[in-house]
Design a protein around this motif. Structure first.
Motif, mmCIF file in Angstrom:
data_model
loop_
_atom_site.group_PDB
_atom_site.id
_atom_site.type_symbol
_atom_site.label_atom_id
_atom_site.label_comp_id
_atom_site.label_asym_id
_atom_site.label_seq_id
_atom_site.Cartn_x
_atom_site.Cartn_y
_atom_site.Cartn_z
ATOM 1 N N HIS A 1 19.254 -93.500 11.517
ATOM 2 C CA HIS A 1 19.816 -95.192 10.849
ATOM 3 C C HIS A 1 19.802 -95.330 9.957
ATOM 4 O O HIS A 1 20.723 -95.916 9.254
ATOM 5 N N ARG B 1 22.850 -93.520 8.571
ATOM 6 C CA ARG B 1 24.422 -94.732 8.776
ATOM 7 C C ARG B 1 24.145 -95.981 7.771
ATOM 8 O O ARG B 1 25.178 -96.062 7.508
ATOM 9 N N GLU C 1 26.934 -96.561 4.640
ATOM 10 C CA GLU C 1 28.622 -97.136 4.529
ATOM 11 C C GLU C 1 28.497 -98.186 3.717
ATOM 12 O O GLU C 1 29.242 -99.241 3.258
#
Length: 592
Positions: free
Chosen positions: A350, A353, A357
């Motif tokens: 997590h 990710r 971004e």
């Protein structure tokens, strides 16, 4: 002063009754020991509706006892001699309440149950003048009834007993049992067969009763009588009719009992009581000896073999629980580390990710709060799962010893997951792209565009600095600033990822160490608990072996003691029989 032989035997038997916890027998013998030697007590017993009251009234030629539908007293009624008719109610505390004879029935009905001990009635009858006391007992029935208890209690100090049964039917099994009990405790018993005036077949019934008594080993004569005929003869003075009533034979038997000397009566009464008590004690001790023999039916070798098998089973259990505990703890350690690793791996994914971004400079505050909360939750969940698995291991190991040991387990509660001590993730050093840096980067990028396009346009006769070269420089400046911003963002993302992952790795290393420590603590507690349990079981087994070995000698000692006591009581029974023989009665012997 020389103590009578019967008194010595009585006292010895009385002590034996108390020693063996038979207070009921001791009470009966004690009452016989303290009985008044100056009179003869004759009890009249029977089941309900057998004509017992009519019989006593006919003997005395006086309406002394309740008959017919009149309420029968729940306590014995003692009828003795008195110059003038009178009665008294004797309470539980031996208090005496004088009552007129004609009001006796009403006074008895008004008294609460259990407040009276007996009723005493005095009548002027020559039959009673020599000290004879006739006792009308409550009807015998349910063995648990207070009336039955009161009736049988009279046997403790009765010198003779008249059993009453009517001629409508032969003796029942219950009446024979009552006769056997009475004959055991009383030396002189007679069966009065009543109502022969209304039973044409009374002679056959009397013969059957004699046969039944003889077959039961009960020494008791059968005397057919009719109270109705006796009362009719008394009114008319008809001697022949009185003879037909059968009462002369009964009165002769009663007079014979009253004529016995006090010393002879006391000796005979004591002998019968001693024999009855000794017989009951011997039966009790024999039953105890037989029970002990049955308990000892499994010999010492069998018991020791059984204990040896339990010892072998305990050794197998020891090996089994130790292997089970070692295997389960190893599995728990590996599974706990894998569980924590899997949870932190999901958090790292997590993190990747998030920073692939987002810009750390913008999302880091919210991300840091989420990361701390998620790590704490992962650690707490891992510890909770570890604690539950430890409890399951404890129960699984306890089941090796048996289900009854699954409830008494050591305290496996851990000190805490440590999630509250997880430090906050440190913010990485994030490089910002400031205005001055953007201006410098733009100038550096615009230089190449101005120079490049200025040289190209100079071939066309234009100056180096012209609108085209300036526009190209502005475009190159913008692209350089954009590229530099992108590279700086990637460096910030990489720094943020590295910082977050280092924090996750630190948490994993720290709490995986704490998890292993907790597992080792669980292992030590379970190991110590079950080692202690195994030692206790081993000590119990050792004590059991010692008890088996010692118990054999103890059983033999108790058995020998019981045999000696049975022999002693049998000797008392025999001595009492000799005393009874000298007193005029030949008893049956008790086999020791």
């Amino acid at each position: 002063m020389t103590v009578p032989a019967w008194l010595e035997v009585l006292d010895e038997t009385l002590a034996a009754c108390r020693a063996h916890g038979r207070a009921d027998l001791a009470d009966r013998l004690h009452r016989r020991r303290g009985a008044d030697p100056g009179g003869t007590r004759l009890a009249v017993l029977g089941f309900p509706k057998q004509g017992k009251g009519y019989l006593l009234n006919a003997v005395l030629n006086a309406p002394v006892c309740a008959v017919g539908d009149a309420v029968t007293p729940p306590v014995p009624t003692e009828v003795g001699y008195a110059a003038e008719p009178g009665a008294a109610l004797v309470g539980r505390a031996h208090e005496r309440i004088p009552v007129a004879v004609e009001r006796l029935t009403g006074e008895l009905g008004a008294r609460p149950a259990g407040t009276l001990r007996r009723v005493e009635v005095g009548v002027p009858r020559e039959l009673l003048s020599a000290g004879l006391v006739l006792i009308d007992t409550p009807p015998v029935g349910d063995p648990r009834s207070p009336r039955t208890a009161a009736a049988l209690d009279v046997l403790a100090d009765a010198h003779a007993v008249v059993l009453v049964s009517d001629a409508t039917a032969p003796l029942t099994a219950a009446e024979l049992a009552l006769a056997r009990h009475v004959r055991t405790w009383c030396p002189h018993v007679v069966l009065a067969l009543t109502k022969i005036d209304v039973c044409p077949g009374w002679r056959a019934v009397a013969e059957r009763d004699r046969t039944a008594l003889a077959e039961a080993g009960i020494d008791a004569a059968v005397l057919p009588v009719s109270a109705v005929v006796r009362q009719a003869a008394a009114k008319t003075g008809d001697t022949a009719l009185n003879a037909q009533s059968g009462f002369p034979a009964l009165l002769a038997w009663i007079a014979e009992q009253a004529a016995r000397g006090p010393e002879q009566s006391a000796a005979l009464l004591a002998a019968v009581g001693v024999r009855a008590a000794a017989a009951e004690l011997v039966d009790t001790l024999r039953a105890r000896a037989e029970a002990a023999g049955q308990d000892a039916g499994t010999d010492q070798t069998t018991l020791l073999n059984r204990a040896q098998r339990r010892g072998d089973e305990l050794r197998r259990q020891n090996l089994k629980w130790q292997n089970l505990l070692a295997d389960e703890i190893a599995d728990l350690s590996a599974d706990a580390e894998y569980d924590l690793r899997e949870r932190t791996r999901t958090i790292v994914q997590h993190i990747d990710r998030t920073f692939d971004e987002g810009d750390p400079g913008k999302v880091w505050p919210d991300f840091a709060a989420w990361l701390d909360e998620t790590l704490a939750e992962a650690v707490e969940t891992n510890y909770g799962w570890l604690a539950a698995r430890a409890e399951w291991i404890a129960q699984a190991v306890a089941a090796v010893f048996g289900t009854r040991y699954e409830r008494d387990l050591p305290d496996l509660r851990l000190d805490g997951s440590g999630a509250a001590t997880i430090g906050d993730v440190g913010a990485p050093r994030i490089e910002r792209f400031k205005i001055g840096q953007k201006a410098f980067t733009g100038l550096r990028g615009s230089y190449g565009g101005v120079l490049m396009f200025g040289l190209v346009t100079s071939l066309a006769g234009m100056p180096l600095i012209n609108p085209v070269s300036i526009g190209a420089g502005a475009a190159f400046a913008a692209k350089t600033i954009h590229d530099e911003g992108g590279m700086r963002l990637q460096r910030r993302q990489a720094v943020a990822k590295a910082a977050a992952q280092r924090h996750v790795d630190d948490v994993f290393l720290r709490f995986s160490k704490e998890s292993r420590d907790a597992i080792r603590l669980v292992q030590r507690r379970l190991r110590d608990h079950f080692t202690e349990l195994a030692e206790e079981l081993s000590e119990e087994l050792t004590a059991e072996r010692e008890t088996i070995i010692a118990g054999s000698a103890e059983r033999e000692r108790r058995s020998a003691s019981l045999r000696r006591e049975i022999d002693r009581l049998a000797a008392l029974h025999k001595r009492a029989g000799e005393l009874g023989l000298r007193a005029g009665r030949v008893p049956r012997e008790l086999s020791a």
